[in-house]
Design a protein around this motif. Structure first.
Motif, PDB file in Angstrom:
ATOM      1  N   ARG A  49       5.174  -5.203  11.979  1.00  0.00           N
ATOM      2  CA  ARG A  49       5.726  -4.073  11.221  1.00  0.00           C
ATOM      3  C   ARG A  49       4.717  -2.927  11.136  1.00  0.00           C
ATOM      4  N   THR A  53       5.798   0.718  12.746  1.00  0.00           N
ATOM      5  CA  THR A  53       5.970   1.914  11.919  1.00  0.00           C
ATOM      6  C   THR A  53       5.113   3.078  12.400  1.00  0.00           C
ATOM      7  N   TYR A 278      11.384   0.483  -6.283  1.00  0.00           N
ATOM      8  CA  TYR A 278      12.748   0.896  -5.935  1.00  0.00           C
ATOM      9  C   TYR A 278      13.645   1.031  -7.168  1.00  0.00           C
ATOM     10  N   GLU A 327      17.660  -1.069  -0.647  1.00  0.00           N
ATOM     11  CA  GLU A 327      16.654  -0.124  -0.180  1.00  0.00           C
ATOM     12  C   GLU A 327      15.367  -0.846   0.211  1.00  0.00           C
ATOM     13  N   ASP A 331      13.710  -0.867   4.113  1.00  0.00           N
ATOM     14  CA  ASP A 331      12.319  -0.516   4.407  1.00  0.00           C
ATOM     15  C   ASP A 331      11.553  -1.704   4.981  1.00  0.00           C
ATOM     16  N   GLU A 332      11.757  -2.884   4.394  1.00  0.00           N
ATOM     17  CA  GLU A 332      11.009  -4.060   4.830  1.00  0.00           C
ATOM     18  C   GLU A 332      11.333  -4.425   6.273  1.00  0.00           C
ATOM     19  N   VAL A 334      12.536  -2.350   8.512  1.00  0.00           N
ATOM     20  CA  VAL A 334      12.490  -1.122   9.311  1.00  0.00           C
ATOM     21  C   VAL A 334      13.859  -0.873   9.942  1.00  0.00           C
ATOM     22  N   ARG A 337      18.309   4.179   8.870  1.00  0.00           N
ATOM     23  CA  ARG A 337      18.891   4.742   7.661  1.00  0.00           C
ATOM     24  C   ARG A 337      20.315   5.187   7.969  1.00  0.00           C
TER      25      ARG A 337
END
Length: 355
Positions: A49, A53, A278, A327, A331-332, A334, A337
């Motif tokens: 990850r 990123t 969050y 959310e 994010d965790e 990846v 969106r």
């Protein structure tokens, strides 16, 4: 010293066999963080990850897509290596292997027995090592059999999950919004037409709960389309179901049960992860403006809605039960969106169906 080596070796073998049973055999998988599989995945995913990123586009998606299948092979390698080393420590500790002097000799002997190669230059001469050789050979065969039986079930669950995603469509070719999804499925404002849709997705979410607890690594398997992901699909459908909660007389209907199932899914998958970052409330002005826009659009398309303040309060209360977890997972993992439709060269103009 050698007795201690035998004890350590036996402990390694017992730990890895217990981890294999927990991962590959039991249907009620333990979620304890110290299981070897979970430790290995935390380490591997954290590293991948971090690299992903820092990349963009195709390079990022290629790396993330490769992680899950490669990680299964790595996990198998970890299991096999730990068993071979564990048995080598046992043989080194108890002795009785003709021709084996150093630990390297015992490690080689352990590998030969584990893979049932049977070269014959190192052989057990005492009763205990002979029985132990049979046990180690059985462990090797058992590991192979479990993995071979596990992979079809794992990829079968992945296929079931992904097939449903292909039906998530609002008739456009861009990012699918919950409002467009609702309008596309009930263009005349009849929310009852959505009951079958939400029932199918409730069943799908229930299936995801079952498979992702039995096969935790499924969460890391990505969709073939980089604009789609199982997490954003759940979020999209759940937000669409949330729209129906502001329709007069629709509370407690099928859409509500879909929301409940989604809340259960997110709670199950995130486990004990910290969601503090969050839980910040969104900007109230921006939230009110966005909600007013979707509220007015739903009303224009013929949905009989409860008053604005009641609708907004219902939506805020229900979304707070799954929004932070969703959310966090986006994010965790990846994940993209949003959720995008497949381009088929034809669009449905939702405004043509307004009433």
């Amino acid at each position: 010293m050698q007795f201690l080596a035998a004890v350590i070796g036996a402990s390694l073998v017992v730990v890895v066999l217990a981890d294999m049973v927990n991962t590959l055999v039991t249907t009620s998988t333990s979620t304890k963080r110290w299981w070897l599989t979970r430790v290995a995945y935390r380490i591997m995913w954290k590293a991948v990850r971090r690299v992903a990123t820092r990349r963009d586009g195709t390079a990022r998606e290629s790396l993330l897509s490769a992680f899950a299948p490669v990680s299964v092979l790595i996990l198998l390698g970890v299991w096999v290596t730990q068993q071979i080393v564990g048995f080598a420590l046992i043989w080194w500790g108890i002795g009785g292997i003709d021709g084996a002097v150093t630990f390297g000799d015992h490690l080689y002997y352990s590998g030969v027995v584990y893979f049932t190669l049977g070269f014959g230059e190192l052989v057990p001469s005492a009763a205990v090592p002979r029985i132990g050789a049979l046990v180690e050979a059985f462990a090797g065969v058992l590991t192979t059999a479990l993995v071979i039986g596990y992979l079809p079930a794992l990829y079968g669950a992945y296929g079931e999950r992904e097939r449903r995603l292909m039906t998530l469509d609002d008739g456009g070719e861009d990012r699918i919004t919950p409002t467009n999804l609702v309008i596309a499925r009930a263009p005349d404002g009849d929310h009852h037409k959505l009951d079958g849709f939400f029932k199918e997705w409730e069943d799908w979410i229930a299936g995801v709960i079952e498979t992702h607890t039995t096969f935790p690594m499924l969460a890391f398997f990505r969709s073939k389309d980089p604009g789609q992901n199982w997490v954003t699909a759940v979020g999209l459908v759940t937000d669409a179901a949330l729209h129906i909660q502001m329709v007069e007389g629709a509370q407690g209907g099928q859409a509500y049960w879909t929301i409940r199932r989604a809340i259960q899914l997110f709670q199950t998958v995130i486990g004990n992860n910290d969601l503090t970052d969050y839980l910040e409330p969104p900007d109230p002005d921006v939230g009110a403006a966005l909600f007013r826009e979707l509220y007015d659009r739903m009303s224009e398309h013929g949905f009989d809605l409860v008053d604005f303040d009641t609708a907004r309060e219902r939506g805020r209360e229900l979304r707070s039960m799954y929004g932070p977890a969703m959310e966090f997972l986006i994010d965790e993992l990846v994940a993209p969106r949003g959720f995008w439709s497949h381009a088929v060269g034809h669009r449905v103009d939702h405004d043509d169906h307004s009433t």
